[in-house]
Design an enzyme around this catalytic site. Sequence first.
Site, PDB file in Angstrom:
ATOM      1  N   GLY A 189      20.781 114.081  41.078  1.00  0.00           N
ATOM      2  CA  GLY A 189      21.736 114.521  41.990  1.00  0.00           C
ATOM      3  C   GLY A 189      21.393 115.909  42.749  1.00  0.00           C
ATOM      4  O   GLY A 189      20.099 116.178  42.924  1.00  0.00           O
ATOM      5  N   HIS A 197      19.338 115.802  48.573  1.00  0.00           N
ATOM      6  CA  HIS A 197      18.811 115.953  49.957  1.00  0.00           C
ATOM      7  C   HIS A 197      17.988 115.152  50.618  1.00  0.00           C
ATOM      8  O   HIS A 197      18.019 113.894  50.142  1.00  0.00           O
ATOM      9  CB  HIS A 197      17.913 117.546  49.924  1.00  0.00           C
ATOM     10  CG  HIS A 197      16.743 117.056  48.919  1.00  0.00           C
ATOM     11  ND1 HIS A 197      15.800 116.247  49.117  1.00  0.00           N
ATOM     12  CD2 HIS A 197      16.465 117.553  47.605  1.00  0.00           C
ATOM     13  CE1 HIS A 197      14.792 116.350  47.974  1.00  0.00           C
ATOM     14  NE2 HIS A 197      15.365 116.998  46.968  1.00  0.00           N
ATOM     15  N   HIS A 257      15.674 112.607  48.909  1.00  0.00           N
ATOM     16  CA  HIS A 257      16.254 111.604  47.949  1.00  0.00           C
ATOM     17  C   HIS A 257      16.762 110.461  49.028  1.00  0.00           C
ATOM     18  O   HIS A 257      16.441 109.282  48.637  1.00  0.00           O
ATOM     19  CB  HIS A 257      17.636 112.155  47.204  1.00  0.00           C
ATOM     20  CG  HIS A 257      17.295 113.188  46.231  1.00  0.00           C
ATOM     21  ND1 HIS A 257      17.756 114.525  46.461  1.00  0.00           N
ATOM     22  CD2 HIS A 257      16.563 113.075  45.056  1.00  0.00           C
ATOM     23  CE1 HIS A 257      17.381 115.350  45.229  1.00  0.00           C
ATOM     24  NE2 HIS A 257      16.593 114.423  44.353  1.00  0.00           N
ATOM     25  N   GLN A 303       4.736 113.027  37.634  1.00  0.00           N
ATOM     26  CA  GLN A 303       5.819 112.080  37.058  1.00  0.00           C
ATOM     27  C   GLN A 303       5.540 110.716  37.466  1.00  0.00           C
ATOM     28  O   GLN A 303       5.964 109.756  36.770  1.00  0.00           O
ATOM     29  CB  GLN A 303       7.099 112.592  37.547  1.00  0.00           C
ATOM     30  CG  GLN A 303       8.502 111.897  37.187  1.00  0.00           C
ATOM     31  CD  GLN A 303       9.711 112.454  37.719  1.00  0.00           C
ATOM     32  OE1 GLN A 303      10.206 113.030  36.733  1.00  0.00           O
ATOM     33  NE2 GLN A 303      10.215 112.206  38.828  1.00  0.00           N
ATOM     34  N   SER A 337      15.912 120.353  45.204  1.00  0.00           N
ATOM     35  CA  SER A 337      17.318 120.515  44.818  1.00  0.00           C
ATOM     36  C   SER A 337      17.200 122.038  44.364  1.00  0.00           C
ATOM     37  O   SER A 337      18.099 122.751  44.577  1.00  0.00           O
ATOM     38  CB  SER A 337      17.948 119.794  43.440  1.00  0.00           C
ATOM     39  OG  SER A 337      17.755 118.460  44.033  1.00  0.00           O
ATOM     40  N   ARG A 338      16.215 122.274  43.710  1.00  0.00           N
ATOM     41  CA  ARG A 338      16.085 123.870  43.279  1.00  0.00           C
ATOM     42  C   ARG A 338      16.048 124.858  44.418  1.00  0.00           C
ATOM     43  O   ARG A 338      16.291 125.868  43.964  1.00  0.00           O
ATOM     44  CB  ARG A 338      14.751 123.805  42.369  1.00  0.00           C
ATOM     45  CG  ARG A 338      14.949 123.186  40.868  1.00  0.00           C
ATOM     46  CD  ARG A 338      14.072 123.394  39.901  1.00  0.00           C
ATOM     47  NE  ARG A 338      14.085 123.012  38.757  1.00  0.00           N
ATOM     48  CZ  ARG A 338      13.818 121.750  38.340  1.00  0.00           C
ATOM     49  NH1 ARG A 338      13.263 120.898  39.075  1.00  0.00           N
ATOM     50  NH2 ARG A 338      13.991 121.135  37.085  1.00  0.00           N
TER      51      ARG A 338
HETATM   52  P1  AMP Z   1      15.128 114.872  41.279  1.00  0.00           P
HETATM   53  O1  AMP Z   1      16.549 114.509  41.695  1.00  0.00           O
HETATM   54  O2  AMP Z   1      14.484 116.023  41.825  1.00  0.00           O
HETATM   55  O3  AMP Z   1      14.701 114.181  39.930  1.00  0.00           O
HETATM   56  O4  AMP Z   1      14.516 113.602  42.164  1.00  0.00           O
HETATM   57  C1  AMP Z   1      14.658 112.257  42.228  1.00  0.00           C
HETATM   58  C2  AMP Z   1      13.575 111.648  42.975  1.00  0.00           C
HETATM   59  O5  AMP Z   1      13.539 112.038  44.402  1.00  0.00           O
HETATM   60  C3  AMP Z   1      12.075 111.619  42.368  1.00  0.00           C
HETATM   61  O6  AMP Z   1      11.632 110.561  42.335  1.00  0.00           O
HETATM   62  C4  AMP Z   1      11.580 112.819  43.347  1.00  0.00           C
HETATM   63  O7  AMP Z   1      10.179 112.574  43.331  1.00  0.00           O
HETATM   64  C5  AMP Z   1      12.320 112.309  44.524  1.00  0.00           C
HETATM   65  N1  AMP Z   1      12.122 113.287  45.362  1.00  0.00           N
HETATM   66  C6  AMP Z   1      12.275 114.832  45.233  1.00  0.00           C
HETATM   67  N2  AMP Z   1      12.296 115.671  46.092  1.00  0.00           N
HETATM   68  C7  AMP Z   1      11.651 114.779  47.247  1.00  0.00           C
HETATM   69  C8  AMP Z   1      11.258 115.051  48.646  1.00  0.00           C
HETATM   70  N3  AMP Z   1      11.246 116.245  49.023  1.00  0.00           N
HETATM   71  N4  AMP Z   1      10.526 114.084  49.325  1.00  0.00           N
HETATM   72  C9  AMP Z   1      10.659 112.884  48.621  1.00  0.00           C
HETATM   73  N5  AMP Z   1      11.038 112.585  47.514  1.00  0.00           N
HETATM   74  C10 AMP Z   1      11.788 113.388  46.783  1.00  0.00           C
END
Ligand code: AMP
Length: 287
Positions: free
Chosen positions: A31, A34, A37, A156, A189-190
Amino acid sequence: MYLFKQKDELRHYLNTAKQQGATIGFVPTMGALHEGHLSLIRTAKAQTSLTVCSIFVNPTQFNDPADFEKYPITIEKDIQMLIAAGTDVLFLPAVAEMYPEGLSAPAPHYDFGALETVLEGAHRPGHFQGVGRIVHKLLDIVQPHKLFMGQKDLQQCLVVTRLLPLIDSPAEMVICPTLREPDGLAMSSRNMRLGPDERKNAVALYQALSYIKTGLAKGGSLPDILAAARLQLQSSKFEMDYLDVIAVKDDGIILSPEQAVTDLPMYAVVAARMKGSPVRLIDNMQM
Ligand code: AMP
């Protein structure tokens, strides 16, 4: 968009859709969505006929309780963004729905080999076991044809690629490029937790990765380039967990590789926080 909170109901819905010929694309998230995602959602929509997104802040992958407590939650906005992007299904389970056995029940152990002992694995003990545990559970429920994850979290992606055969999942892993802010900072998100000055300063991470890429392309020596990039980051008030170049091979990662192994894909990788800031940022760039 359909919203499911119960795994059995989601499973039933997806089984029916599959019987009718749907191909399932799955985008797991925590969640606070941005554009990064949403780019995964768009890629999933282009490659499969039914896109499922999950939002679940997974407690078992947070080695730092304060990071878990402070993780941003913007669920109303997330739902609007997912609808606008044309997402078919959102899975929004509660912790008890994903962990009916309780969070402290014995957990399976996944053999990620040396992937788990370096970089993020070394600095976030237990993190990848928690990632494995939740991705395993989610894949059992969604059983997607394709799984879409971001290169932003490179290690990851490597861990989950290794997880798929361990859990007999036929899902195909699709690694999607990192989306960046106009100044180059990787979307995350951070980033929402950064103050205005910290946010401006955070671009130093992208600049350090770009510096390494340019230096290597010019044929510079890797140790010299890394030393200069580390100094650059320190002078931008960053404290690093690591800043390195890695080569990625089928069964793991080579740290600070000799330039002789450049037939393998190479990445500069960084994890750092600004002095006095609790927000740990990670990024990487292919060389
Ligand atoms: P998270 O919500 O941070 O766990 O991210 C969910 C998914 O979105 C993960 O597969 C992340 O690698 C991907 N993700 C996060 N930030 C980005 C970004 N800036 N560009 C593309 N994918 C992203």
